[in-house]
Scaffold this motif. Structure first.
Motif, PDB file in Angstrom:
ATOM      1  N   GLN A  13      69.889 -77.200 -23.776  1.00 15.17           N
ATOM      2  CA  GLN A  13      71.137 -76.658 -24.300  1.00 15.17           C
ATOM      3  C   GLN A  13      71.016 -75.157 -24.582  1.00 15.17           C
ATOM      4  OE1 GLN A  13      72.541 -77.759 -28.258  1.00 15.17           O
ATOM      5  NE2 GLN A  13      74.530 -78.259 -27.356  1.00 15.17           N
TER       6      GLN A  13
ATOM      7  N   VAL B 116      76.872 -78.360 -21.624  1.00 14.47           N
ATOM      8  CA  VAL B 116      76.530 -78.101 -23.029  1.00 14.47           C
ATOM      9  C   VAL B 116      77.213 -79.127 -23.931  1.00 14.47           C
ATOM     10  CG1 VAL B 116      76.862 -76.468 -24.942  1.00 14.47           C
ATOM     11  CG2 VAL B 116      75.958 -75.666 -22.747  1.00 14.47           C
TER      12      VAL B 116
ATOM     13  N   GLU C 141      75.504 -81.926 -26.363  1.00 13.11           N
ATOM     14  CA  GLU C 141      75.831 -82.091 -27.787  1.00 13.11           C
ATOM     15  C   GLU C 141      75.925 -83.569 -28.137  1.00 13.11           C
ATOM     16  OE1 GLU C 141      79.408 -79.851 -28.481  1.00 13.11           O
ATOM     17  OE2 GLU C 141      78.364 -77.933 -28.325  1.00 13.11           O
TER      18      GLU C 141
END
Length: 123
Positions: free
Chosen positions: A67, A88, A92
């Motif tokens: 990330q 990304v 998460e």
């Protein structure tokens, strides 16, 4: 009522103590082990949980590193910016799942300690 043979009991113990492969079935195998923890001694339960904890931490570390890398790439506004942004976001989710697993592990450890204390057994 079911009956498990001695050979079946031995095989169960082997399966419970067998290392878990890092593949697509890993979570399913750990879930089986967690559902069957009552069939092994406390020492084995701690070992299974510690292995799972280490795997979850490894996953979390990798997701976080990737990330960071992708976010760094995004700063230069590359042509694949939207794809990186989606990646990304997906990371998460994976990071949050790992953190939830870590919370579950911590709670399980507390419960195990409490039960061992109540039963007068060692960790």
């Amino acid at each position: 009522m079911t009956h498990i043979t001695e050979l079946g009991k031995q095989r169960f113990q082997e399966l419970m103590m067998a290392p878990v492969s890092i593949d697509s079935k890993r979570e399913s195998i750990y879930r089986f082990k967690f559902r069957s923890m009552d069939g092994v001694k406390a020492e084995a339960q701690h070992k299974i949980l510690a292995e799972y904890e280490a795997n979850v931490q490894t996953d979390l570390n990798i997701y976080q590193q990737v990330q960071v890398h992708l976010k760094e790439k995004m700063t230069s506004k590359p042509t694949d910016y939207e794809r990186l942004k989606s990646a990304v976001r997906a990371l998460e989710l994976s990071i949050d799942i790992c953190k939830t697993k870590q919370n579950w592990i911590d709670n399980y450890k507390v419960e195990m300690k409490q039960e061992e204390k109540q039963n007068g057994t060692k960790e």
